[in-house]
Design a protein around this motif. Structure first.
Motif, short mmCIF file in Angstrom:
data_model
loop_
_atom_site.label_atom_id
_atom_site.label_comp_id
_atom_site.label_asym_id
_atom_site.label_seq_id
_atom_site.Cartn_x
_atom_site.Cartn_y
_atom_site.Cartn_z
N ARG A 327 -49.84 83.33 78.19
CA ARG A 327 -51.48 82.84 78.75
C ARG A 327 -51.52 81.19 77.84
O ARG A 327 -52.39 81.03 77.94
CB ARG A 327 -52.14 83.55 77.26
N GLY A 328 -50.34 80.93 78.64
CA GLY A 328 -50.17 78.99 79.33
C GLY A 328 -50.80 78.06 77.81
O GLY A 328 -51.25 77.47 78.01
N ARG A 329 -50.31 78.75 77.14
CA ARG A 329 -50.05 78.30 75.55
C ARG A 329 -48.93 77.24 75.12
O ARG A 329 -47.82 78.12 75.59
CB ARG A 329 -50.52 79.17 74.91
N ILE A 330 -49.19 76.11 74.47
CA ILE A 330 -47.73 75.66 73.89
C ILE A 330 -47.87 75.27 72.45
O ILE A 330 -49.12 75.56 71.72
CB ILE A 330 -47.59 73.90 74.34
N PHE A 331 -47.04 75.89 71.77
CA PHE A 331 -46.65 76.37 70.45
C PHE A 331 -45.90 75.74 69.96
O PHE A 331 -44.47 75.70 70.35
CB PHE A 331 -46.02 77.90 69.58
N ALA A 332 -45.63 75.27 68.90
CA ALA A 332 -45.48 73.81 67.83
C ALA A 332 -45.06 74.55 66.62
O ALA A 332 -45.67 74.82 66.00
CB ALA A 332 -45.91 72.49 67.86
N TYR A 333 -43.16 74.82 66.30
CA TYR A 333 -43.06 74.90 65.44
C TYR A 333 -41.92 73.96 64.79
O TYR A 333 -41.35 72.65 65.11
CB TYR A 333 -41.79 75.91 65.40
N ASP A 334 -41.95 73.46 63.39
CA ASP A 334 -41.14 72.57 62.55
C ASP A 334 -39.84 73.17 62.00
O ASP A 334 -39.10 74.40 62.88
CB ASP A 334 -41.88 71.98 61.46
N PHE A 335 -38.70 72.83 61.81
CA PHE A 335 -37.65 72.94 61.12
C PHE A 335 -37.32 74.14 60.21
O PHE A 335 -36.67 74.83 60.52
CB PHE A 335 -36.58 71.90 60.45
N GLN A 336 -38.31 74.99 59.61
CA GLN A 336 -37.96 75.78 59.40
C GLN A 336 -39.04 76.96 59.72
O GLN A 336 -38.61 78.32 58.88
CB GLN A 336 -39.02 75.10 57.48
N GLY A 337 -39.39 76.81 61.05
CA GLY A 337 -39.77 77.95 61.60
C GLY A 337 -41.13 78.06 61.24
O GLY A 337 -41.68 78.57 62.05
N ASN A 338 -42.31 76.79 60.95
CA ASN A 338 -43.29 77.26 60.65
C ASN A 338 -44.13 77.03 61.72
O ASN A 338 -44.11 75.91 62.55
CB ASN A 338 -43.86 76.58 59.69
N MET A 339 -45.38 77.95 62.30
CA MET A 339 -45.87 77.64 63.25
C MET A 339 -47.28 75.99 63.17
O MET A 339 -47.62 75.84 62.25
CB MET A 339 -46.40 78.21 63.30
N LEU A 340 -47.23 74.96 63.97
CA LEU A 340 -47.37 73.31 63.69
C LEU A 340 -48.71 73.40 63.93
O LEU A 340 -50.12 73.49 63.89
CB LEU A 340 -47.01 73.30 63.86
N TYR A 341 -49.21 74.32 65.00
CA TYR A 341 -50.14 74.56 66.05
C TYR A 341 -49.44 75.23 67.73
O TYR A 341 -48.90 75.38 67.73
CB TYR A 341 -50.89 73.16 65.99
N ALA A 342 -50.65 75.90 68.31
CA ALA A 342 -51.09 76.04 69.15
C ALA A 342 -52.19 75.82 70.05
O ALA A 342 -52.69 76.02 69.66
CB ALA A 342 -50.80 77.90 69.46
N PHE A 343 -52.14 74.96 71.50
CA PHE A 343 -52.71 74.67 72.21
C PHE A 343 -52.56 75.12 73.82
O PHE A 343 -51.52 75.96 74.26
CB PHE A 343 -53.17 73.30 72.07
N GLY A 344 -53.53 75.10 74.80
CA GLY A 344 -54.25 75.26 76.27
C GLY A 344 -54.92 76.76 76.46
O GLY A 344 -54.95 76.89 75.37
#
Length: 496
Positions: A327-344
């Motif tokens: 779906r052309g998206r970028i997913f950001a995760y922190d060092f604990q594997g928590n999703m920070l945000y997604a966009f695109g």
């Protein structure tokens, strides 16, 4: 009466139509505007979020003397240098990025190979070390090429003559990285034993990080009762292939797997892995869900199915970004594997993609390549995104007071941001403010961190009250002994 009924029916139809129209307009506004960036809450529902990144610009080869890119497949960033793997034109194009300006430097199409001019053929990736040596996955020529800064060949690696390597298939390196010891780790098409590792001299040393075998349990049971012919027609249970990799600041390999069985357990898959020197997956997965991209998707349509990551990039604060081709998206995760945000998203608008294939961090920006469009989109951190990255970076270096203050700023911009509450809780946990930490963890159903805080709080409470506890126990013992003595004496008196 009939006239009244007709008027009432018409009025009702108009009312329903107006409601439907307003609903459609509201939904369109939400989807096109605020919902570009989103998060998942502790219940697994997607929530709108302020934009963590905004589109700065979109560039193509036509903007520079090099001309258009044709089906570019890879990209590498080293400081202010950006290298584009222009696969269709069989070249590596070098740019610099300084003072918010991209500048074309040169391109590599040919190199000196022991006195003979040699050419690249459909390369798919490049890695550049500190000495400006280029390591190129020269896929069309079935080799890995190592050239120095003067474009002279240092070594050329072809298919190893090794019993562990299938000699019946072509050697098709697609992605590669080089560590501080000059070891080359290459993802090779049709190889499912992990990444191929080559020593500094180009010799093959083995495979790293073999993927786990995945299978359908029903097929596994069916094999016990199937005939020999039926078993032969069944798909073999073989490990899946990696499709990309990158190195973090500590030399660990972050890898992505783009194919897995969505029907059996898509959320149980591990499309992102962090490999240590032994090839063991050590990625931390302490979030509400594992880092798998979207939690909800359609099973029909053009963009059906789970997220399929095709590239990954790591920041120094242990935040990593995964690029979803579905779906052309970028997913950001922190060092604990928590999703920070997604966009695109998928489309032709700014910040959307048709066939995203490569992702890199360039300073405080991200650059994403679209193979079909032959373009590179640059994203810049917003104030909201900067606060998130700053809070994580402060926590990593031990500035827990500063981290808690920064997460409070995030909450002012997005009061529904679960990770801000958890970030504050983690900071309080490090500051030994266990009751405060427990309150924040409980608020966002973070049972793992809540248990840690409660265990430490219980230990601290016991240590603080150990004197009182001993005194109470002593009183109970003395009272019990005294009560028994008095009771015994009373009985003896009664008998006497």
């Amino acid at each position: 009466m009939k006239v009244c009924k007709r008027i009432t029916s018409v009025f009702a139809l108009l009312l329903v139509a107006s409601i439907l129209i307003s609903t459609v307009e509201i939904g369109a506004t939400s989807a096109d505007g605020n919902h570009y960036t989103y998060i998942y809450d502790c219940w697994g529902y997607d929530r709108e979020s302020p934009d963590a990144y905004s589109v700065t610009r979109t560039i193509t080869g036509a903007d520079f003397p090099c001309g258009n890119f044709v089906e570019p497949m890879g990209m590498y960033v080293d400081g202010t240098d950006m290298y584009v793997v222009d696969t269709g034109n069989s070249r590596i194009v070098h740019f610099t990025y300084e003072n918010d300006v991209f500048t074309y430097i040169d391109e590599v199409k040919t190199f000196n190979n022991n006195g003979t001019e040699d050419s690249l053929n459909k390369p798919q990736d490049v890695f550049v070390d500190a000495e400006k040596n280029m390591y190129i996955a020269d896929t069309g020529n079935l080799r890995i090429v190592h050239i120095d800064a003067e474009k002279n060949a240092v070594k050329v690696i072809t298919r190893p003559e090794d019993e562990t390597v299938d000699q019946s298939t072509d050697f098709l390196p697609q992605k590669l990285v080089v560590d501080s010891s000059k070891r080359i780790f290459a993802q090779v098409q049709n190889v499912n034993k992990g990444f191929m590792e080559f020593a500094n001299d180009g010799s093959f040393t083995g495979f790293v990080g073999a993927s786990e075998v995945t299978y359908n349990p029903l097929q596994y049971l069916w094999k016990f009762v199937a005939t020999k012919e039926q078993r032969a027609q069944m798909e073999l249970f073989v490990p899946t292939e990696y499709n990309n990799l990158c190195l973090d600041s500590e030399g660990f390999i972050y890898a992505t797997i783009g194919t897995f069985d969505e029907e059996t357990n898509p959320l149980g898959a591990k499309p992102i892995r962090k490999l240590n020197a032994k090839g063991t997956d050590i990625l931390v997965r302490n979030g509400y869900t594992d880092p798998v991209g979207d939690l909800w998707w359609s099973i029909t349509g053009e963009m059906k199915g789970a997220s399929k990551f095709v590239d990954i990039a790591c920041l120094d604060n242990d935040v990593y970004y995964a690029l979803d081709n579905t779906r052309g998206r970028i997913f950001a995760y922190d060092f604990q594997g928590n999703m920070l945000y997604a966009f695109g998203g998928h489309g032709y608008k700014a910040g959307y993609f048709i066939n995203p294939c490569a992702l890199e961090d360039l300073g405080d920006t991200l650059v994403v390549m679209d193979s079909n469009l032959g373009s590179i989109t640059q994203f810049t951190l917003t104030e909201y995104g900067s606060y998130i990255n700053e809070g994580l970076a402060q926590y990593k270096i031990g500035d827990y007071d500063g981290s808690a203050e920064t997460w409070q700023k995030v909450l002012k911009l997005n009061g529904n941001y679960d990770q801000a509450y958890i970030g504050i809780g983690r900071a309080y946990l490090r500051q030994k403010k266990y009751t405060d930490a427990m309150a924040y963890f409980e608020l966002k159903l973070d049972t793992t961190n809540y248990s840690k805080a409660y265990k430490l709080y219980r230990k601290e409470w016991f240590e603080d009250h150990i004197g009182i506890i001993i005194a109470i126990l002593a009183v109970i013992v003395v009272f019990g002994y005294g009560y028994g003595f008095v009771s015994k004496a009373r009985k003896e008196v009664e008998k006497g």
